[in-house]
Motif scaffolding. Structure first.
Motif, PDB file in Angstrom:
ATOM      1  N   UNK A   1       0.761  -1.231  -0.238  1.00 45.50           N
ATOM      2  CA  UNK A   1       0.112   0.247   0.069  1.00 45.50           C
ATOM      3  C   UNK A   1       0.689   0.935  -0.342  1.00 45.50           C
ATOM      4  N   UNK A   2       1.976   1.173   0.315  1.00 43.94           N
ATOM      5  CA  UNK A   2       3.271   2.294   0.016  1.00 43.94           C
ATOM      6  C   UNK A   2       2.933   2.848  -0.812  1.00 43.94           C
ATOM      7  N   UNK A   3       2.701   4.032  -1.374  1.00 36.74           N
ATOM      8  CA  UNK A   3       2.738   5.100  -2.628  1.00 36.74           C
ATOM      9  C   UNK A   3       4.442   5.902  -3.115  1.00 36.74           C
ATOM     10  N   UNK A   4       4.482   5.633  -3.934  1.00 37.43           N
ATOM     11  CA  UNK A   4       5.682   5.915  -4.024  1.00 37.43           C
ATOM     12  C   UNK A   4       6.149   7.091  -5.577  1.00 37.43           C
ATOM     13  N   UNK A   5       6.877   8.398  -4.590  1.00 39.02           N
ATOM     14  CA  UNK A   5       6.753   9.571  -5.610  1.00 39.02           C
ATOM     15  C   UNK A   5       8.501   9.938  -5.618  1.00 39.02           C
ATOM     16  N   UNK A   6       8.734  10.073  -6.835  1.00 35.07           N
ATOM     17  CA  UNK A   6      10.079  10.789  -7.563  1.00 35.07           C
ATOM     18  C   UNK A   6      10.798  12.432  -8.149  1.00 35.07           C
ATOM     19  N   UNK A   7      10.904  12.445  -8.054  1.00 34.21           N
ATOM     20  CA  UNK A   7      11.574  13.160  -8.927  1.00 34.21           C
ATOM     21  C   UNK A   7      11.826  13.438 -10.349  1.00 34.21           C
ATOM     22  N   UNK A   8      12.025  14.117 -11.633  1.00 41.15           N
ATOM     23  CA  UNK A   8      12.241  13.612 -12.247  1.00 41.15           C
ATOM     24  C   UNK A   8      13.558  13.612 -12.980  1.00 41.15           C
ATOM     25  N   UNK A   9      14.151  14.025 -11.910  1.00 44.92           N
ATOM     26  CA  UNK A   9      15.742  14.101 -12.751  1.00 44.92           C
ATOM     27  C   UNK A   9      16.151  11.991 -12.393  1.00 44.92           C
ATOM     28  N   UNK A  10      15.306  11.685 -12.108  1.00 39.16           N
ATOM     29  CA  UNK A  10      15.452  10.173 -12.574  1.00 39.16           C
ATOM     30  C   UNK A  10      15.064   9.233 -13.509  1.00 39.16           C
TER      31      UNK A  10
ATOM     32  N   UNK B   1      10.476   6.354 -12.793  1.00 42.09           N
ATOM     33  CA  UNK B   1       9.344   7.002 -13.162  1.00 42.09           C
ATOM     34  C   UNK B   1       8.318   6.213 -13.379  1.00 42.09           C
ATOM     35  N   UNK B   2       8.330   5.876 -13.925  1.00 41.12           N
ATOM     36  CA  UNK B   2       7.084   4.509 -14.803  1.00 41.12           C
ATOM     37  C   UNK B   2       6.663   4.164 -13.595  1.00 41.12           C
ATOM     38  N   UNK B   3       7.702   3.015 -12.786  1.00 41.04           N
ATOM     39  CA  UNK B   3       7.463   2.651 -11.493  1.00 41.04           C
ATOM     40  C   UNK B   3       6.938   2.742 -10.936  1.00 41.04           C
ATOM     41  N   UNK B   4       7.246   4.293 -10.324  1.00 42.69           N
ATOM     42  CA  UNK B   4       6.044   5.316  -9.226  1.00 42.69           C
ATOM     43  C   UNK B   4       5.174   5.063  -9.698  1.00 42.69           C
ATOM     44  N   UNK B   5       4.334   6.372  -8.229  1.00 41.20           N
ATOM     45  CA  UNK B   5       3.217   6.699  -8.779  1.00 41.20           C
ATOM     46  C   UNK B   5       2.875   7.512  -9.056  1.00 41.20           C
ATOM     47  N   UNK B   6       4.085   8.451  -8.785  1.00 39.13           N
ATOM     48  CA  UNK B   6       4.122  10.213  -9.057  1.00 39.13           C
ATOM     49  C   UNK B   6       5.208  10.563  -9.228  1.00 39.13           C
ATOM     50  N   UNK B   7       5.287  11.813 -10.538  1.00 39.44           N
ATOM     51  CA  UNK B   7       6.117  12.227 -10.193  1.00 39.44           C
ATOM     52  C   UNK B   7       6.451  13.825  -9.781  1.00 39.44           C
ATOM     53  N   UNK B   8       7.555  14.752  -9.812  1.00 40.92           N
ATOM     54  CA  UNK B   8       6.722  15.851  -9.694  1.00 40.92           C
ATOM     55  C   UNK B   8       8.253  16.639  -8.672  1.00 40.92           C
ATOM     56  N   UNK B   9       8.203  17.664  -9.210  1.00 40.54           N
ATOM     57  CA  UNK B   9       9.341  18.683  -8.550  1.00 40.54           C
ATOM     58  C   UNK B   9       9.624  18.938  -7.284  1.00 40.54           C
ATOM     59  N   UNK B  10      10.376  19.106  -6.445  1.00 45.79           N
ATOM     60  CA  UNK B  10      11.076  18.924  -4.896  1.00 45.79           C
ATOM     61  C   UNK B  10       8.781  20.287  -3.960  1.00 45.79           C
TER      62      UNK B  10
ATOM     63  N   UNK C   1       6.875  18.094  -1.906  1.00 44.20           N
ATOM     64  CA  UNK C   1       6.192  18.118  -0.498  1.00 44.20           C
ATOM     65  C   UNK C   1       4.990  18.535  -0.791  1.00 44.20           C
ATOM     66  N   UNK C   2       3.873  19.010  -1.320  1.00 43.85           N
ATOM     67  CA  UNK C   2       2.232  19.424  -1.646  1.00 43.85           C
ATOM     68  C   UNK C   2       1.960  18.306  -1.644  1.00 43.85           C
ATOM     69  N   UNK C   3       2.230  17.507  -2.676  1.00 49.72           N
ATOM     70  CA  UNK C   3       1.098  16.077  -2.450  1.00 49.72           C
ATOM     71  C   UNK C   3       1.628  15.305  -1.228  1.00 49.72           C
ATOM     72  N   UNK C   4       2.290  15.228  -0.678  1.00 43.96           N
ATOM     73  CA  UNK C   4       2.587  14.460   0.907  1.00 43.96           C
ATOM     74  C   UNK C   4       2.331  15.244   1.252  1.00 43.96           C
ATOM     75  N   UNK C   5       2.034  16.235   2.192  1.00 48.69           N
ATOM     76  CA  UNK C   5       1.465  16.813   3.271  1.00 48.69           C
ATOM     77  C   UNK C   5      -0.014  17.036   2.791  1.00 48.69           C
ATOM     78  N   UNK C   6      -0.401  16.907   1.627  1.00 53.78           N
ATOM     79  CA  UNK C   6      -2.224  17.142   1.166  1.00 53.78           C
ATOM     80  C   UNK C   6      -2.557  15.400   1.299  1.00 53.78           C
TER      81      UNK C   6
END
Length: 390
Positions: free
Chosen positions: A271-280, A285-294, A298-303
């Motif tokens: 059930x863990x969600x994975x979010x990565x920076x698009x420099x990976x 990125x394809x294996x992660x659930x989401x990607x975006x800037x720092x 921060x916004x996605x995790x906090x919300x």
């Protein structure tokens, strides 16, 4: 997470022992206790008052970033420079290319200071101005033929990630291009394609590839330009067919994240969600659930809903800080169990910050960053275009 937290004190202790091996500091700034440095930094900052603005990038260590007036990613911090025209000194707790951008965007009476001149960026160093000049000449031959008209933005729009030198930004600005950050990369590519058939994206191939793919560009319409090879290692047909010419560069921190790490964490934490920076890399990125800037991470995790568990693929100082801020309602771990440290960001120590601030109190400016006048105009053109795109 425990491994991440345990490593940083060890690294900090080692760094304190070897501080004299970096940019030389006066002896009186070496071996100070954390408490004394905190007290003296706060005192110098108070004495300077409104004459000073301290900017701190998200990847800075806690002992430094706590003194920043503003924290953020490169895009957010660049936008703060023009909002403080009365500040005489802008101390940028980040790396060299960020301080260069701040100098270009600052007013004529302002001075930009980098606490440690050794705080560079390996990715920025992967795009050399001479290599770019040769690349542009080669592309002219490949797309126009020898002896024909010069290349222009309708053929290729140069786009450089903000992680690049002022010289690269100036070239891009003069040739109809723009600077981008991970926050506005998608909007920037749309801006560029509205003006030209293809994009030369540098220096980070992964950010370019991931952003273009997310916008619907297939991988077979993207090619890698290797500046160490003749004609970039490509033939004219490959260049003509490409929507994206990706400079062969990368971030040494984000290139460490792998699909295997994601698979292991999913097995350990259902059930863990994975979010990565698009420099990976693209497959991460394809294996992660989401990607975006720092800022997006921060916004996605906090919300996210309470009880969420996240694996975050970016620099370890940001990950650890975010984990503390959202606990206990949410759990955050590093995608890399050993943590990915940006060693050049880590060079900005509280000792160096104290040195430059007390210097300013005494009327001495250390480590001023000055972009040559010959580069400033076109660098500012490219940066202003960046700030106009959202």
């Amino acid at each position: 997470m425990a491994a991440d937290i345990m490593m940083l004190p060890v690294l900090t202790a080692y760094e304190k022992e070897h501080l004299g091996e970096r940019q030389p500091l006066p002896e009186r700034y070496i071996g100070l206790s954390d408490e004394e440095m905190d007290r003296r930094i706060a005192g110098a900052k108070s004495k300077l008052g409104r004459r000073l603005v301290i900017l701190g990038h998200h990847y800075q260590r806690d002992e430094v970033i706590k003194f920043a007036d503003y924290t953020g990613d490169s895009y957010k911090l660049a936008g703060q420079v023009s909002k403080h025209p009365d500040a005489e000194f802008i101390v940028f707790c980040g790396v060299h290319f960020m301080a260069e951008s701040a100098d270009v965007l600052s007013g004529p009476t302002q001075q930009v200071i980098l606490p440690d001149l050794a705080a560079g960026c390996s990715m920025a160093d992967m795009a050399d101005p001479d290599q770019l000049e040769l690349c542009w000449s080669d592309l002219t031959q490949m797309l126009k033929g020898s002896g024909s008209a010069a290349l222009d933005a309708s053929d290729v729009v140069p786009v450089t990630y903000i992680n690049s030198s002022a010289a690269i930004k100036a070239f891009v600005g003069e040739h109809g291009g723009v600077v981008c950050t991970s926050s506005n990369a998608a909007a920037t590519l749309k801006w560029a394609w509205a003006r030209g058939e293809r994009i030369l994206f540098m220096p980070d191939q992964h950010l370019g590839r991931n952003t273009a793919y997310k916008l619907g560009v297939p991988l077979d319409r993207m090619v890698v330009w290797d500046p160490t090879e003749i004609w970039g290692g490509l033939d004219p047909e490959a260049v003509r067919n490409a929507r994206m010419l990706l400079w062969k560069g990368h971030c040494s921190v984000h290139a460490r994240f792998t699909v295997r790490q994601i698979e292991m964490l999913r097995a350990q934490h259902p059930g863990i969600r994975v979010i990565v920076h698009p420099e990976v890399p693209w497959d991460v990125v394809q294996a992660a659930d989401d990607s975006g800037s720092t800022e997006y991470i921060i916004k996605t995790v906090k919300e996210s809903p309470a009880g969420s568990t996240w694996a975050v693929g970016t620099e370890i100082h940001l990950v650890n800080r975010l984990a503390r801020e959202v606990a206990p309602d949410r759990t955050v771990v590093s995608l890399d169990q050993f943590g990915c440290l940006c060693s050049t960001m880590f060079r900005v120590s509280p000792n160096h910050l104290l040195w430059v601030l007390e210097g300013l109190v005494d009327g001495e400016v250390h480590n001023r960053i000055v972009v040559p006048d010959a580069q400033k105009h076109w660098t500012k053109v490219a940066l202003d275009r960046m700030l106009s795109i959202s």
